[in-house]
Write an enzyme that holds these catalytic residues in place. Structure first.
Site, PDB file in Angstrom:
ATOM      1  N   THR A 166      36.225  56.664  48.499  1.00  0.00           N
ATOM      2  CA  THR A 166      35.292  57.708  48.080  1.00  0.00           C
ATOM      3  C   THR A 166      34.611  57.266  46.789  1.00  0.00           C
ATOM      4  OG1 THR A 166      36.699  59.400  49.082  1.00  0.00           O
ATOM      5  CG2 THR A 166      35.025  60.145  47.530  1.00  0.00           C
ATOM      6  N   MET A 225      28.666  63.450  53.378  1.00  0.00           N
ATOM      7  CA  MET A 225      29.441  64.355  54.230  1.00  0.00           C
ATOM      8  C   MET A 225      30.852  64.533  53.674  1.00  0.00           C
ATOM      9  SD  MET A 225      28.955  66.239  56.913  1.00  0.00           S
ATOM     10  CE  MET A 225      27.612  65.465  57.830  1.00  0.00           C
ATOM     11  N   LYS A 226      31.453  63.436  53.215  1.00  0.00           N
ATOM     12  CA  LYS A 226      32.794  63.534  52.617  1.00  0.00           C
ATOM     13  C   LYS A 226      32.770  64.467  51.405  1.00  0.00           C
ATOM     14  CE  LYS A 226      37.025  62.537  51.273  1.00  0.00           C
ATOM     15  NZ  LYS A 226      37.494  61.200  50.886  1.00  0.00           N
ATOM     16  N   LEU A 227      31.748  64.381  50.580  1.00  0.00           N
ATOM     17  CA  LEU A 227      31.663  65.250  49.409  1.00  0.00           C
ATOM     18  C   LEU A 227      31.450  66.708  49.823  1.00  0.00           C
ATOM     19  CD1 LEU A 227      29.615  63.084  46.888  1.00  0.00           C
ATOM     20  CD2 LEU A 227      32.092  63.253  47.164  1.00  0.00           C
TER      21      LEU A 227
END
Length: 277
Positions: free
Chosen positions: A81, A155-157
């Protein structure tokens, strides 16, 4: 994650910044490389799961002429990340060197990683994703395609925005109940029976009940992710009021000496703010 790949029969060569961590992989049949260039020399696809962008830059030696030799003709899969803008820059540098780049950050902490229940969010060219997707299946419950780089990290955030606010809200619910002298086991039972229940709420709720802050996802890591979310929101010119508040709470928890504790330990920031009864 690497153990799950090895146990699935993947032809795997590994390197770790902490060499002792690779011994369990050697026992499962993986080859252990003495240095990063050896991994690239013997691989077509290289998966990276490193702490942050600074560490990744060091490991890849991005400022040297050797970087191009590492990635030319290979597919580099960035699973950590990091800031989306940093990832976009790395993707451009890899492409300029004649390599391929895929983002594949994952949602899930220690238990989902151990049990191959991660959710991967892929971004990159479709042809590259076609190559990478089968390799990641032994790690994941779901693999979601998100479009071009840096959409995987964005998208991860977005996912972590929900996760951080949810767990912080759960901690606040326990603090609220405790200060009203409610039975916390009854609170957990009510939450588990209700429509908001989830694997995350059950795991973190049990941690809050037992005051077990052994890390699954640490305060340090959550604070890092929280910073990335707030920075990305600022870059886009959008508000992030919930994550702004969470950022303060996780920073306070970390400063109080709990950086290595599980994110559920954020309840201690609430307790420090509360008058003692």
């Amino acid at each position: 994650m690497a153990l799950n790949l090895a146990r699935a029969g993947t032809d795997l060569i590994v390197w770790n910044r902490s060499p002792a961590a690779a011994e369990a992989l050697r026992a499962e049949g993986a080859a252990v490389a003495p240095a990063v260039p050896d991994v690239f020399a013997r691989s077509e696809v290289v998966l990276m799961m490193l702490a942050d962008d600074r560490v990744t830059d060091q490991v890849l030696d991005r400022d040297s002429a050797a970087f191009a030799d590492l990635v030319t003709g290979r597919t580099l899969v960035q699973m950590g990340t990091t800031a989306p803008a940093w990832s976009r820059g790395l993707a451009e540098q890899v492409a300029d060197a004649g390599g391929h780049y895929v983002e594949a950050p994952v949602s899930g902490s220690r238990v989902p990683a151990e049990t191959a229940q991660l959710v991967a969010m892929l971004a990159g060219a479709d042809t590259d994703l076609d190559v990478v997707t089968p390799l990641l299946r032994p790690l994941c419950r779901e693999i979601v395609r998100c479009g071009p780089v840096p959409n995987g990290l964005l998208m991860k955030l977005a996912v972590n925005t929900f996760l951080i606010s949810m767990v912080t809200g759960l901690a606040e619910a326990f603090h609220f109940a405790e200060r009203h002298r409610l039975d916390l086991a009854t609170l957990l039972a009510a939450l588990d029976a209700g429509p908001m229940a989830s694997p995350v709420s059950r795991l973190k709720g049990r941690k809050l009940l037992d005051r077990d802050f052994t890390a699954q996802a640490s305060i340090r890591d959550v604070l890092y992710n929280n910073h990335l979310i707030v920075e990305a929101a600022e870059t886009a010119g959008i508000p992030s009021p919930l994550l702004d508040a969470c950022l303060e709470l996780y920073a306070e928890t970390s400063s109080a000496g709990h950086a290595s504790d599980d994110m559920a330990a954020v309840i201690q920031a609430l307790e420090m703010r509360s008058p003692h009864l």
